[in-house]
Motif scaffolding. Structure first.
Motif, short mmCIF file in Angstrom:
data_model
loop_
_atom_site.label_atom_id
_atom_site.label_comp_id
_atom_site.label_asym_id
_atom_site.label_seq_id
_atom_site.Cartn_x
_atom_site.Cartn_y
_atom_site.Cartn_z
N UNK A 81 3.11 15.83 -1.49
CA UNK A 81 1.82 15.30 -1.06
C UNK A 81 2.04 13.85 -0.62
N UNK A 82 1.07 13.35 0.17
CA UNK A 82 1.15 11.98 0.67
C UNK A 82 -0.06 11.21 0.17
N UNK A 83 0.20 9.98 -0.23
CA UNK A 83 -0.87 9.07 -0.62
C UNK A 83 -1.05 8.07 0.52
N UNK A 84 -2.25 8.02 1.07
CA UNK A 84 -2.55 7.15 2.23
C UNK A 84 -3.46 6.03 1.78
N UNK A 85 -3.12 4.80 2.15
CA UNK A 85 -3.94 3.63 1.90
C UNK A 85 -4.25 2.97 3.24
#
Length: 784
Positions: A81-85
C-alpha cells in the motif's frame, strides 16, 4: 517526492484494530505532518485490509486477513500500500507480509464418500492403487505433511512428492488377495499436517475384491505437457492422452478420467472417457492461474488403473487495457507556478505480464507538461513551462497509458486544469494619445470624451479605475477644467470653456486596475476647444466718440475709384467666424460711394460734381461669416469740398443745429437773460470776426494744400490718389455767424482727422494719441 519504504510481517486472521506498526515512527514523520498533509492510504486491493490512524501515526488491521484467500498457495504472501501526503506531496510505500497460521485441516475432496476399489484377486504383490489426495490450504510447515493408512496386512502406503512440493500417495498391495477369504476390505486414510496443534483429515477406503484381472492400464508418458493460450474458446481440443492394457475383453477396456482436480480446474478441463482427448470447458485466465496440473487416470473394467500427470502451461494474451487511477490532482494552479510544479499523481496498472504488462505513459507533446516516473506504476504530472493565463486559461490534459503488447492496448483519461489569474498585466489604451473636441460655451458637466482601456487579467485584477493626473493648465489645476468618472472613464467639463481664452487642454488620464499591487498606464488626451460665433465684429476705424464727429474729405475733383477711407474691423472669433464682409447699408447718395466687400474700402463710383452735397453720411455694416452671423454698424461722415472753410460751415451748422434742437429750452431761457448784453456787443464782435475770417480765407486759398483723409496706422492708398507724401494736422479756429473760432496751422503729426466738437465752441482739436475702440465705451458703433 518519494519517501521511504517499510515492511511489516503479521500473522493472518488478526482481529480488526490490531496493531500492524507505527508508520510515523518508522518513516520519521511527525503526527502534525500526517494531519496537515491529509495522509491517506492507497491500495490496489478491493478490500481495505488496513487503516491509518493519523492521530497516533499507527497502521492497524481494518478487515480480517485470510492468507489463503489473498494469496492462495503463493509464498511468501504479501501486499503493498502507499501512504500519500500533500503540501508538499510525499509518497511512501508499505509492504505487509501475511504469515500463515495452521487454521486449515487437510481435507479430502469427497470425504463424505469413501474411496472405492475393485481389485482382482489375481492382483500381484506390489501393484499400486493411487489414492485421492487431500488438500490443505495452509503453506509451509502448516500444510499437508504425511498420510497414514490404518494398520492392515494387505496394503501399505507409498508417498510421492510432486515438483511443486505437494504430495500424493499410492496404496501398494503387499500380499495377494483372497476373495473367498475376505471379499471386502475397509480402511481409513488419514492426512496430517505439520502445524501446532496438528490437524488431520480422513477418508474411508472400500475395497471390493474381483476376480482375476492382473494387468493395469499403462500410459505411454508419465508426464504430459501442453501449452494453452488464455481465452481459448470452449470446446477446443488441447491434447490426447493414451494408455494401454494388456488384458483383453472387458478387462482391457479403458476409461479415462481426472483423478485429482484442484481448485477450479474441474470447471476448466474435461476429458473424453473413451478417447482420452482433453478439451477446454471453462474460461482460461492467465491473470488468475499461469499453470494447471491434473492427474489422468486410466482404469480398465477389471478395476486396474494407471495414472499420469498432465501439465498445462498458460500463455499470456494481451487482453487487458492499462487502468489509470488519479491519486491526487491540483486544480486550479496559479499562473506564476514555477516549472516542475506537481499537478497530479497517477497510478497505472496492467493485469497482463511481461511485455504485455509493460506500460508507457504519455501526454500530447504541445502541452507545457511532462510525465515523470516515480515508484513502480506511479507517475507524476509536472509543469514544464511557465503559464500565461492571458494566452490560455485552461488545459485539457489527456494522459494515455499504452502497454507493449502486440497489438498494444491503451487507455486514456482527461484532466481539466484551470489556471488562476495573477495581476501581471497593466491596463492598456488602444492608442498612445487621444483627441477630443468640445464647442466653447458648453454647459458644465457635459460629457466630452469616453476613455476605454483593456486589461488582459480577469476578475478584480481586470477592474479598471480612471483617474486624472495632477497637472496645471494656465496656472490652475486640471480638476478645475475637467473631471473623469472613475468607473466609466467619461470625461466631463467642469466649467464652460471660452475659446478666446483657452484653445486647447492637455490632460493625462491614468487607468489603474484593482490588483494587489495595482498596475497602471497613462495616456495623453488633447481636448480641442472649438470656436463659436459668439463675438460680433469690432470696428477699429473710423474712431468715433459721443461728442465728436469725424469727417472724411473728398475733393470735388476726385475721379472714379477715389479712396475715401477704409473701415477697419476685427472679430476675436476664429475661422470662418472671423471672416468679415462689408456692406453699405445707408448712404446720402448711394450712386456716389461703394464699399469693398472684403477690404472695407470706401471709394467713389462716379465723378464727383458740384451738385453733390457737401455733407454725406454713410452707414456701413460689418458682418462675419458665422452661423448665425453677427454684425456691427459704423457711421462714416464724408465732406465733399475743396476747402476747409466750406467743410467747417456745413458741419458747424449741422452740429450747432443738432445741439440747438437738443437744447432749445436752455437757449430760450438764456436768450431772455442776455438779450440786452448781446444787443450792445453785437456790432463790435461781428466786425472783428468778419475781418479775421477774411484774412484766414485768403491764407487757405493761396496755400494749395489738399485735405488729407485719415487712414489707420501703416495704411496707404493703393491707388496713389488723394494722399500726400507727408501727413499734416490742421487746427482751425474760425467765427461763423455769432460764434468764434481760432485757426492754427500746426506741425507734422500722426493724425489728419478733422474733428468738430460743439462743446468746445467750434474749435477743431487734434487727437493726441491712438486709442482702441475697445477702450472707448461711448463709441457710436452699433453692434447687432
Amino acid at each position: 517526492m518519494v519517501g521511504g519504504q517499510i515492511r511489516y510481517s503479521i500473522p493472518e486472521e488478526m482481529k480488526k484494530g490490531s496493531l500492524i506498526g507505527n508508520v510515523a515512527q518508522d518513516l520519521g514523520l511527525d503526527l502534525k505532518r500526517l494531519r496537515s498533509g491529509r495522509a491517506r492510504i492507497v491500495t490496489g486491493e478491493n478490500i481495505q485490509y488496513t487503516e491509518l490512524k493519523t492521530d497516533k501515526g499507527i497502521l492497524v488491521v481494518n478487515e480480517r486477513i485470510d492468507r489463503e484467500q489473498l494469496c492462495g498457495d503463493v509464498t511468501p504472501c504479501s501486499f503493498s500500500l502507499e501512504i500519500i501526503l500533500e503540501n508538499p506531496m510525499e509518497l511512501h510505500r508499505v509492504t505487509i507480509e501475511i504469515l500463515d497460521i495452521n487454521d486449515h485441516a487437510p481435507i479430502f475432496p469427497n470425504k463424505d464418500r469413501p474411496i472405492r476399489f475393485e481389485i482382482s484377486e489375481s492382483a500381484v504383490v506390489g501393484v499400486q492403487f493411487p489414492l485421492q489426495s487431500a488438500e490443505d490450504l495452509d503453506v509451509g510447515q502448516n500444510t499437508l505433511q504425511n498420510y497414514i493408512l490404518t494398520p492392515n496386512d494387505d496394503f501399505i502406503l507409498k508417498q510421492h512428492a510432486n515438483p511443486d512440493g505437494s504430495k500424493y500417495v499410492e496404496m501398494v498391495l503387499q500380499k495377494p488377495l483372497d476373495r473367498e477369504e475376505r471379499p471386502r476390505l475397509s480402511l481409513k486414510l488419514i492426512a496430517v499436517d505439520g502445524g501446532t496443534p496438528q490437524r488431520s483429515g480422513t477418508v474411508n477406503i472400500e475395497i471390493t475384491v474381483l476376480d482375476a484381472n492382473d494387468n493395469a492400464p499403462v500410459f505411454n508418458q508419465s508426464v504430459y505437457k501442453a501449452s494453452v493460450m488464455e481465452n481459448t474458446v470452449k470446446g477446443t481440443n488441447i491434447m490426447t492422452v493414451n494408455a494401454t492394457d494388456a488384458d483383453s475383453g472387458s478387462n482391457g477396456h479403458i476409461i479415462y478420467s481426472f483423478s485429482k482436480m484442484k481448485g477450479s480446474v474441474a470447471n476448466i478441463f474435461t476429458i473424453n472417457e473413451s478417447t482420452g482427448a482433453i478439451y477446454v470447458s471453462g474460461q482460461i485466465d492467465y491473470e488468475k492461474d499461469k499453470k494447471y496440473e491434473v492427474r489422468v487416470e486410466a482404469r480398465d473394467e477389471g478395476g486396474l488403473t494407471g495414472t499420469s500427470k498432465v501439465i498445462f502451461e498458460v500463455s499470456d494474451v494481451n487482453d487487458n487495457e492499462p487502468v489509470i487511477n488519479i491519486m491526487t490532482f491540483s486544480s486550479p494552479v496559479s499562473e506564476d507556478a514555477p516549472p516542475g510544479t506537481t499537478i497530479a499523481i497517477i497510478n497505472v496498472k496492467d493485469a497482463d505480464s511481461e511485455r504485455n504488462g509493460q506500460i508507457t505513459c504519455s501526454i500530447h507533446s504541445n502541452l507545457p507538461f511532462k510525465i515523470q516516473s516515480s515508484l513502480t506504476n506511479y507517475y507524476n504530472l509536472v509543469s514544464d513551462q511557465h503559464f500565461d493565463r492571458e494566452k490560455r486559461a485552461e488545459y485539457n490534459i489527456t494522459i494515455t497509458a499504452t502497454d507493449s503488447g502486440s497489438p498494444p492496448l491503451s487507455s486514456s483519461t482527461t484532466l481539466r486544469l484551470r489556471i488562476s489569474d495573477v495581476n501581471d498585466n497593466p491596463p492598456l489604451f488602444h492608442k498612445s494619445s487621444f483627441s477630443a473636441y468640445v464647442t466653447e460655451n458648453n454647459s458644465p458637466g457635459m460629457s466630452i470624451f469616453t476613455m476605454s482601456a483593456r486589461d488582459a487579467d480577469s476578475n478584480q485584477n481586470a477592474r479598471i479605475s480612471y483617474l486624472l493626473e495632477e497637472t496645471q493648465i494656465s496656472g490652475s489645476p486640471v480638476s478645475t477644467y475637467v473631471s473623469i468618472n472613475s468607473e466609466t472613464g467619461i470625461i466631463h467639463a467642469v466649467r464652460s470653456f471660452d475659446y478666446e481664452q483657452v484653445k486647447q487642454l492637455q490632460v493625462v488620464v491614468k487607468a489603474q486596475d484593482g490588483g494587489s499591487p495595482p498596475l497602471s498606464s497613462n495616456v495623453t488626451v488633447k481636448i480641442m476647444i472649438q470656436d463659436q460665433n459668439d463675438n460680433a465684429p469690432q470696428v477699429l476705424y473710423p474712431v468715433q466718440t459721443g461728442g465728436s464727429l469725424v469727417a472724411e474729405m473728398v475733393p470735388r475733383s476726385a475721379d472714379v475709384g477715389y479712396l475715401v477711407t477704409k473701415v477697419v474691423a476685427v472679430d476675436v472669433d476664429s475661422g470662418q467666424n472671423a471672416w468679415l464682409s462689408y456692406k453699405l447699408q445707408k448712404a446720402t447718395d448711394r450712386a456716389l460711394f461703394e464699399v469693398g466687400l472684403q477690404n472695407g474700402e470706401i471709394r467713389t463710383i462716379r465723378q464727383v460734381t458740384d451738385k453733390d452735397a457737401v455733407k454725406q453720411r454713410l452707414t456701413v455694416v460689418v458682418e462675419d461669416n458665422g452661423q448665425p452671423s453677427r454684425s456691427a454698424t459704423v457711421n462714416v461722415n464724408v465732406a465733399v469740398a475743396d476747402s476747409f472753410p466750406e467743410v467747417l460751415s456745413e458741419f458747424t451748422d449741422f452740429t450747432h443745429d443738432k445741439e440747438y434742437n437738443d437744447n432749445l429750452t436752455f437757449y430760450l431761457v438764456l436768450a431772455l437773460a442776455v438779450v440786452s448784453f448781446l444787443f450792445i456787443t453785437c456790432l463790435v464782435v461781428i466786425i472783428s470776426v468778419k475781418i479775421y475770417r477774411w484774412r484766414q480765407s485768403r491764407i487757405l486759398y493761396h496755400s494749395n494744400l489738399p485735405v488729407i483723409p485719415y487712414y489707420p496706422p501703416r495704411y496707404s492708398d493703393t491707388l496713389g490718389t488723394g494722399t500726400l507724401q507727408h501727413v499734416y494736422n490742421y487746427e482751425v479756429c474760425r467765427t461763423t455767424d455769432s460764434r468764434k473760432s481760432d485757426c492754427k496751422f500746426g506741425t507734422v503729426g500722426s493724425q489728419n482727422v478733422l474733428i468738430m466738437d460743439p462743446s468746445s465752441t467750434g474749435t477743431m482739436q487734434r487727437i493726441q494719441s491712438e486709442k482702441s475702440i475697445l477702450d472707448e465705451p461711448d463709441s457710436p458703433v452699433e453692434v447687432s
